[in-house]
Design a protein around this motif. Structure first.
Motif, PDB file in Angstrom:
ATOM      1  N   TYR A   1       0.835  -1.207   0.000  1.00 37.05           N
ATOM      2  CA  TYR A   1       0.000   0.000   0.000  1.00 37.05           C
ATOM      3  C   TYR A   1       0.868   1.255   0.000  1.00 37.05           C
ATOM      4  N   LEU A   2       1.970   1.213   0.733  1.00 36.68           N
ATOM      5  CA  LEU A   2       2.871   2.373   0.790  1.00 36.68           C
ATOM      6  C   LEU A   2       3.583   2.605  -0.550  1.00 36.68           C
ATOM      7  N   ALA A   3       3.794   1.535  -1.318  1.00 36.25           N
ATOM      8  CA  ALA A   3       4.512   1.635  -2.594  1.00 36.25           C
ATOM      9  C   ALA A   3       3.599   1.892  -3.790  1.00 36.25           C
ATOM     10  N   THR A   4       2.304   1.873  -3.565  1.00 37.53           N
ATOM     11  CA  THR A   4       1.343   2.007  -4.660  1.00 37.53           C
ATOM     12  C   THR A   4       1.311   3.434  -5.206  1.00 37.53           C
ATOM     13  N   ASP A   5       1.097   3.533  -6.520  1.00 39.99           N
ATOM     14  CA  ASP A   5       0.798   4.811  -7.170  1.00 39.99           C
ATOM     15  C   ASP A   5      -0.715   4.949  -7.197  1.00 39.99           C
ATOM     16  N   TYR A   6      -1.224   6.046  -6.627  1.00 41.17           N
ATOM     17  CA  TYR A   6      -2.656   6.316  -6.580  1.00 41.17           C
ATOM     18  C   TYR A   6      -2.947   7.377  -7.633  1.00 41.17           C
ATOM     19  N   ARG A   7      -3.591   6.949  -8.726  1.00 42.81           N
ATOM     20  CA  ARG A   7      -3.737   7.761  -9.932  1.00 42.81           C
ATOM     21  C   ARG A   7      -5.148   8.326 -10.045  1.00 42.81           C
ATOM     22  N   LEU A   8      -5.237   9.653 -10.153  1.00 41.80           N
ATOM     23  CA  LEU A   8      -6.503  10.340 -10.373  1.00 41.80           C
ATOM     24  C   LEU A   8      -6.624  10.599 -11.861  1.00 41.80           C
ATOM     25  N   GLY A   9      -7.547   9.921 -12.524  1.00 43.26           N
ATOM     26  CA  GLY A   9      -7.760  10.112 -13.949  1.00 43.26           C
ATOM     27  C   GLY A   9      -7.234   8.958 -14.768  1.00 43.26           C
ATOM     28  N   HIS A  10      -7.463   9.076 -16.080  1.00 40.63           N
ATOM     29  CA  HIS A  10      -7.036   8.042 -17.030  1.00 40.63           C
ATOM     30  C   HIS A  10      -6.468   8.681 -18.295  1.00 40.63           C
ATOM     31  N   THR A  11      -5.725   9.777 -18.130  1.00 40.99           N
ATOM     32  CA  THR A  11      -5.158  10.465 -19.287  1.00 40.99           C
ATOM     33  C   THR A  11      -3.711  10.826 -18.997  1.00 40.99           C
TER      34      THR A  11
ATOM     35  N   PRO B   1      -3.297  -6.730 -10.001  1.00 44.75           N
ATOM     36  CA  PRO B   1      -3.967  -5.883 -10.992  1.00 44.75           C
ATOM     37  C   PRO B   1      -4.319  -4.505 -10.426  1.00 44.75           C
ATOM     38  N   ALA B   2      -4.324  -3.504 -11.301  1.00 46.57           N
ATOM     39  CA  ALA B   2      -4.746  -2.168 -10.892  1.00 46.57           C
ATOM     40  C   ALA B   2      -6.186  -2.229 -10.404  1.00 46.57           C
ATOM     41  N   GLU B   3      -6.465  -1.468  -9.349  1.00 42.02           N
ATOM     42  CA  GLU B   3      -7.802  -1.444  -8.780  1.00 42.02           C
ATOM     43  C   GLU B   3      -8.478  -0.119  -9.107  1.00 42.02           C
ATOM     44  N   LYS B   4      -9.661  -0.203  -9.742  1.00 40.93           N
ATOM     45  CA  LYS B   4     -10.426   1.008 -10.006  1.00 40.93           C
ATOM     46  C   LYS B   4     -10.772   1.668  -8.677  1.00 40.93           C
ATOM     47  N   SER B   5     -10.730   2.992  -8.680  1.00 37.11           N
ATOM     48  CA  SER B   5     -10.913   3.757  -7.456  1.00 37.11           C
ATOM     49  C   SER B   5     -11.548   5.091  -7.781  1.00 37.11           C
ATOM     50  N   TYR B   6     -11.843   5.843  -6.727  1.00 33.35           N
ATOM     51  CA  TYR B   6     -12.309   7.218  -6.860  1.00 33.35           C
ATOM     52  C   TYR B   6     -11.549   8.092  -5.876  1.00 33.35           C
ATOM     53  N   PHE B   7     -11.268   9.316  -6.300  1.00 36.50           N
ATOM     54  CA  PHE B   7     -10.772  10.331  -5.385  1.00 36.50           C
ATOM     55  C   PHE B   7     -11.937  11.272  -5.130  1.00 36.50           C
ATOM     56  N   ALA B   8     -12.403  11.308  -3.881  1.00 33.48           N
ATOM     57  CA  ALA B   8     -13.558  12.119  -3.501  1.00 33.48           C
ATOM     58  C   ALA B   8     -13.074  13.448  -2.941  1.00 33.48           C
ATOM     59  N   LEU B   9     -13.324  14.521  -3.687  1.00 29.46           N
ATOM     60  CA  LEU B   9     -12.899  15.856  -3.269  1.00 29.46           C
ATOM     61  C   LEU B   9     -13.753  16.337  -2.105  1.00 29.46           C
ATOM     62  N   GLY B  10     -13.101  16.865  -1.076  1.00 27.96           N
ATOM     63  CA  GLY B  10     -13.804  17.446   0.059  1.00 27.96           C
ATOM     64  C   GLY B  10     -14.289  16.440   1.090  1.00 27.96           C
ATOM     65  N   LEU B  11     -13.912  15.180   0.955  1.00 30.86           N
ATOM     66  CA  LEU B  11     -14.360  14.157   1.897  1.00 30.86           C
ATOM     67  C   LEU B  11     -13.452  14.160   3.129  1.00 30.86           C
ATOM     68  N   ALA B  12     -14.034  14.475   4.281  1.00 32.73           N
ATOM     69  CA  ALA B  12     -13.282  14.530   5.531  1.00 32.73           C
ATOM     70  C   ALA B  12     -12.837  13.137   5.965  1.00 32.73           C
ATOM     71  N   LEU B  13     -11.897  13.100   6.907  1.00 31.77           N
ATOM     72  CA  LEU B  13     -11.278  11.839   7.309  1.00 31.77           C
ATOM     73  C   LEU B  13     -12.277  10.833   7.883  1.00 31.77           C
TER      74      LEU B  13
END
Length: 143
Positions: A15-25, A101-113
């Motif tokens: 998890y610490l080594a993962t690249d967390y990518r916002l978008g697909h471009t 495998p890459a895991e589909k995800s979402y980055f939720a803007l403004g979501l508190a902890l």
């Protein structure tokens, strides 16, 4: 990050080594744990928020699931974020050089902890990635 966890150290390392990518471009924002992201800070400012969370419903507790099960969870996560009125950017998380495998995800803007942790727990995830006003992603272990 929690000092005590039920999560195997090898998973935490992944998890610490993962690249967390916002978008697909070619304009993707790639987040790495503990590393400040100027592009994310700019996105926060442009969006009028000061935090966000990178969430997935894929492979609960790091256990490989069927494509159908992962797709169903991903759709449920999308609906949950939409119902909360959050702007979410689809993305993926993956560790370069591994077979996982890459895991589909979402980055939720403004979501508190705390709400982000609740969503991660709802989808039986080991962890979430949360980013506060400092624009430096944190790995938040949930078990």
């Amino acid at each position: 990050m929690s000092e005590t966890t039920l999560i195997h150290p090898d998973k935490v390392r992944a998890y610490l080594a993962t690249d967390y990518r916002l978008g697909h471009t070619d304009q993707d924002i790639v987040l790495n744990i503990g590393k400040y992201s100027q592009r994310l800070a700019t996105l926060f400012a442009d969006s009028g928020v000061n935090c966000g969370a990178f969430l997935t419903a894929y492979n609960p507790q790091g256990t490989v699931q069927s494509d159908a099960s992962n797709d169903q969870g991903h759709a449920e996560l999308a609906n949950k974020l939409q119902n909360l009125g959050l702007q979410a950017i689809e993305g993926s998380g993956s560790e370069e050089g591994t077979e996982w495998p890459a895991e589909k995800s979402y980055f939720a803007l403004g979501l508190a902890l705390e709400p982000a942790k609740a969503i991660g727990t709802h989808f039986d995830q080991d962890a979430i990635v949360w980013v506060g006003p400092d624009a430096a992603p944190q790995l938040i272990l949930l078990r």
